[in-house]
Design a protein around this motif. Structure first.
Motif, mmCIF file in Angstrom:
data_model
loop_
_atom_site.group_PDB
_atom_site.id
_atom_site.type_symbol
_atom_site.label_atom_id
_atom_site.label_comp_id
_atom_site.label_asym_id
_atom_site.label_seq_id
_atom_site.Cartn_x
_atom_site.Cartn_y
_atom_site.Cartn_z
ATOM 1 N N SER A 220 0.841 -1.200 0.000
ATOM 2 C CA SER A 220 0.000 0.000 0.000
ATOM 3 C C SER A 220 0.880 1.257 0.000
ATOM 4 C CB SER A 220 -0.920 0.011 1.222
ATOM 5 O OG SER A 220 -0.161 -0.064 2.410
ATOM 6 N N SER A 221 2.183 1.052 0.079
ATOM 7 C CA SER A 221 3.133 2.175 0.132
ATOM 8 C C SER A 221 3.771 2.400 -1.231
ATOM 9 C CB SER A 221 4.239 1.889 1.147
ATOM 10 O OG SER A 221 3.710 1.632 2.414
ATOM 11 N N VAL A 222 4.198 3.626 -1.460
ATOM 12 C CA VAL A 222 4.920 3.977 -2.679
ATOM 13 C C VAL A 222 6.416 3.842 -2.416
ATOM 14 C CG1 VAL A 222 5.434 5.830 -4.318
ATOM 15 C CG2 VAL A 222 3.112 5.581 -3.402
ATOM 16 N N PHE A 223 7.115 3.261 -3.365
ATOM 17 C CA PHE A 223 8.565 3.119 -3.248
ATOM 18 C C PHE A 223 9.247 3.882 -4.378
ATOM 19 C CE2 PHE A 223 8.682 0.188 0.186
ATOM 20 C CZ PHE A 223 7.544 -0.601 0.072
ATOM 21 N N SER A 224 10.415 4.411 -4.104
ATOM 22 C CA SER A 224 11.151 5.127 -5.144
ATOM 23 C C SER A 224 11.751 4.146 -6.146
ATOM 24 C CB SER A 224 12.260 5.978 -4.520
ATOM 25 O OG SER A 224 13.231 5.162 -3.913
ATOM 26 N N SER A 225 12.054 2.957 -5.697
ATOM 27 C CA SER A 225 12.560 1.910 -6.576
ATOM 28 C C SER A 225 12.258 0.573 -5.939
ATOM 29 C CB SER A 225 14.069 2.046 -6.799
ATOM 30 O OG SER A 225 14.778 1.832 -5.595
ATOM 31 N N LEU A 226 12.337 -0.448 -6.732
ATOM 32 C CA LEU A 226 12.084 -1.779 -6.214
ATOM 33 C C LEU A 226 13.110 -2.727 -6.819
ATOM 34 C CD1 LEU A 226 8.757 -3.191 -5.255
ATOM 35 C CD2 LEU A 226 10.264 -4.681 -6.556
ATOM 36 N N GLN A 227 13.705 -3.503 -5.958
ATOM 37 C CA GLN A 227 14.684 -4.475 -6.409
ATOM 38 C C GLN A 227 14.124 -5.891 -6.290
ATOM 39 O OE1 GLN A 227 17.080 -2.124 -3.958
ATOM 40 N NE2 GLN A 227 16.456 -0.946 -5.723
ATOM 41 N N TRP A 228 14.541 -6.727 -7.209
ATOM 42 C CA TRP A 228 14.268 -8.160 -7.127
ATOM 43 C C TRP A 228 15.588 -8.878 -6.883
ATOM 44 C CZ3 TRP A 228 9.702 -10.798 -6.981
ATOM 45 C CH2 TRP A 228 8.537 -10.090 -7.313
ATOM 46 N N TYR A 229 15.573 -9.749 -5.890
ATOM 47 C CA TYR A 229 16.741 -10.535 -5.542
ATOM 48 C C TYR A 229 16.383 -12.019 -5.634
ATOM 49 C CZ TYR A 229 18.776 -6.344 -3.317
ATOM 50 O OH TYR A 229 19.280 -5.093 -3.060
ATOM 51 N N ARG A 230 17.435 -12.804 -5.800
ATOM 52 C CA ARG A 230 17.289 -14.254 -5.693
ATOM 53 C C ARG A 230 18.248 -14.718 -4.595
ATOM 54 N NH1 ARG A 230 18.105 -18.614 -10.579
ATOM 55 N NH2 ARG A 230 18.760 -20.337 -9.239
ATOM 56 N N GLN A 231 17.759 -15.605 -3.747
ATOM 57 C CA GLN A 231 18.565 -16.071 -2.625
ATOM 58 C C GLN A 231 18.612 -17.584 -2.606
ATOM 59 O OE1 GLN A 231 17.069 -15.128 1.317
ATOM 60 N NE2 GLN A 231 19.131 -15.089 2.179
ATOM 61 N N GLU A 232 19.831 -18.125 -2.559
ATOM 62 C CA GLU A 232 20.017 -19.566 -2.409
ATOM 63 C C GLU A 232 20.159 -19.874 -0.922
ATOM 64 O OE1 GLU A 232 19.686 -21.430 -4.939
ATOM 65 O OE2 GLU A 232 19.767 -19.874 -6.462
ATOM 66 N N PRO A 233 19.851 -21.096 -0.504
ATOM 67 C CA PRO A 233 19.950 -21.456 0.923
ATOM 68 C C PRO A 233 21.342 -21.167 1.477
ATOM 69 C CG PRO A 233 18.830 -23.177 -0.304
ATOM 70 C CD PRO A 233 19.347 -22.216 -1.328
ATOM 71 N N GLY A 234 21.402 -20.469 2.623
ATOM 72 C CA GLY A 234 22.664 -20.194 3.278
ATOM 73 C C GLY A 234 23.506 -19.120 2.630
ATOM 74 N N GLU A 235 22.938 -18.403 1.663
ATOM 75 C CA GLU A 235 23.693 -17.356 0.972
ATOM 76 C C GLU A 235 22.961 -16.023 1.049
ATOM 77 O OE1 GLU A 235 25.412 -20.528 -2.332
ATOM 78 O OE2 GLU A 235 24.730 -18.548 -2.975
ATOM 79 N N GLY A 236 23.642 -14.968 0.617
ATOM 80 C CA GLY A 236 23.024 -13.650 0.623
ATOM 81 C C GLY A 236 22.172 -13.418 -0.609
ATOM 82 N N PRO A 237 21.251 -12.451 -0.542
ATOM 83 C CA PRO A 237 20.444 -12.107 -1.714
ATOM 84 C C PRO A 237 21.328 -11.580 -2.839
ATOM 85 C CG PRO A 237 19.517 -11.162 0.301
ATOM 86 C CD PRO A 237 20.865 -11.654 0.647
ATOM 87 N N VAL A 238 21.044 -12.037 -4.048
ATOM 88 C CA VAL A 238 21.788 -11.580 -5.226
ATOM 89 C C VAL A 238 20.851 -10.723 -6.067
ATOM 90 C CG1 VAL A 238 22.975 -12.289 -7.339
ATOM 91 C CG2 VAL A 238 23.298 -13.591 -5.224
ATOM 92 N N LEU A 239 21.274 -9.514 -6.361
ATOM 93 C CA LEU A 239 20.437 -8.576 -7.097
ATOM 94 C C LEU A 239 20.220 -9.032 -8.535
ATOM 95 C CD1 LEU A 239 19.016 -5.787 -7.033
ATOM 96 C CD2 LEU A 239 21.170 -4.799 -7.843
ATOM 97 N N LEU A 240 18.936 -9.069 -8.933
ATOM 98 C CA LEU A 240 18.591 -9.416 -10.313
ATOM 99 C C LEU A 240 18.341 -8.152 -11.136
ATOM 100 C CD1 LEU A 240 16.068 -12.340 -9.672
ATOM 101 C CD2 LEU A 240 18.461 -12.525 -10.377
#
Lengths: 112, 117
Positions: free
Chosen positions: A26-46
């Motif tokens: 319901s909120s407005v964002f200035s930008s939106l990122q999509w990430y993919r995360q594998e088990p035990g790892e950090g989010p990777v920016l797509l």
């Protein structure tokens, strides 16, 4: 409080099928990122989407930012087992130092 | 390709002990963040840091937590007296000076798994 809801939470499909993941707020964002995360790892920016209505393609992945910058979608064409993973959307506020608000995540399983 | 690195990858500690989690952000980045992810839950913001001071912190980031940039490359998160509920993956992230681009794109490290016994 800003919240990002993702749907579906879980998705199990066969190789070759198409799918769409939704990220809503319901909120407005200035930008939106999509990430993919594998088990035990950090989010990777797509990808990052910034402009309302913007569409970005990354091979078989198509990302769209809603006109009002409150929602986004990720569409995968002809899913492959290598697409299996946790997909996260994250919205950013208006300032350079703003935190990311993460969505609840969509866990995708693609079976061969 | 430049990346954010974190050490250690896994830290096991006893309740009440102090831990320091270390991060090396991407070299030309100026904005630094810590997030955590409790197993099975979503990624939560802890703190943002710019120009050698905290920009914003969440309610999770209480007096037991502190951050520091002790030199030109490291960014640390200290938990003074760990609790069982501090067990989580801790992620460091960084972003560059945005200038005219106007949006905040954060790159994450691989995380440190903290286990408090």
């Amino acid at each position: 409080t800003q919240l990002l809801e993702q749907s579906p939470q879980f998705l199990s499909i066969q190789e070759g099928e198409n799918l769409t993941v939704y990220c809503n707020s319901s909120s407005v964002f200035s930008s939106l990122q999509w990430y993919r995360q594998e088990p035990g790892e950090g989010p990777v920016l797509l990808v990052t989407v910034v402009t309302g209505g913007e569409v970005k393609k990354l091979k078989r992945l198509t990302f769209q930012f809603g006109d009002a910058r409150k929602d986004s979608s990720l569409h995968i064409t002809a899913a492959q087992p290598g697409d299996t993973g946790l997909y996260l959307c994250a919205g950013a506020g208006m300032w350079n130092t703003d935190k990311l608000i993460f969505g609840t995540g969509t866990r995708l399983q693609v079976f061969p | 390709e430049p990346e954010v690195t974190q050490t250690p990858s896994h830290q096991v500690t006893q309740m009440g002990q102090e831990v320091i989690l270390r991060c090396v952000p991407i070299s030309n980045h100026l904005y630094f963040y810590w997030y955590r992810q409790i197993l099975g839950q979503k990624v939560e913001f802890l703190v943002s840091f710019y120009n050698n001071e905290i920009s914003e912190k969440s309610e999770i980031f209480d007096d037991q937590f502190s951050v520091e940039r002790p030199d030109g490359s490291n960014f640390t998160l200290k938990i003074r007296s760990t609790k069982l509920e501090d067990s989580a993956m801790y992620f460091c992230a960084s972003s560059e000076w945005l200038g005219g681009r106007g949006y905040n794109e954060q790159f994450f490290g691989p995380g440190t798994r903290l286990t408090v016994l």
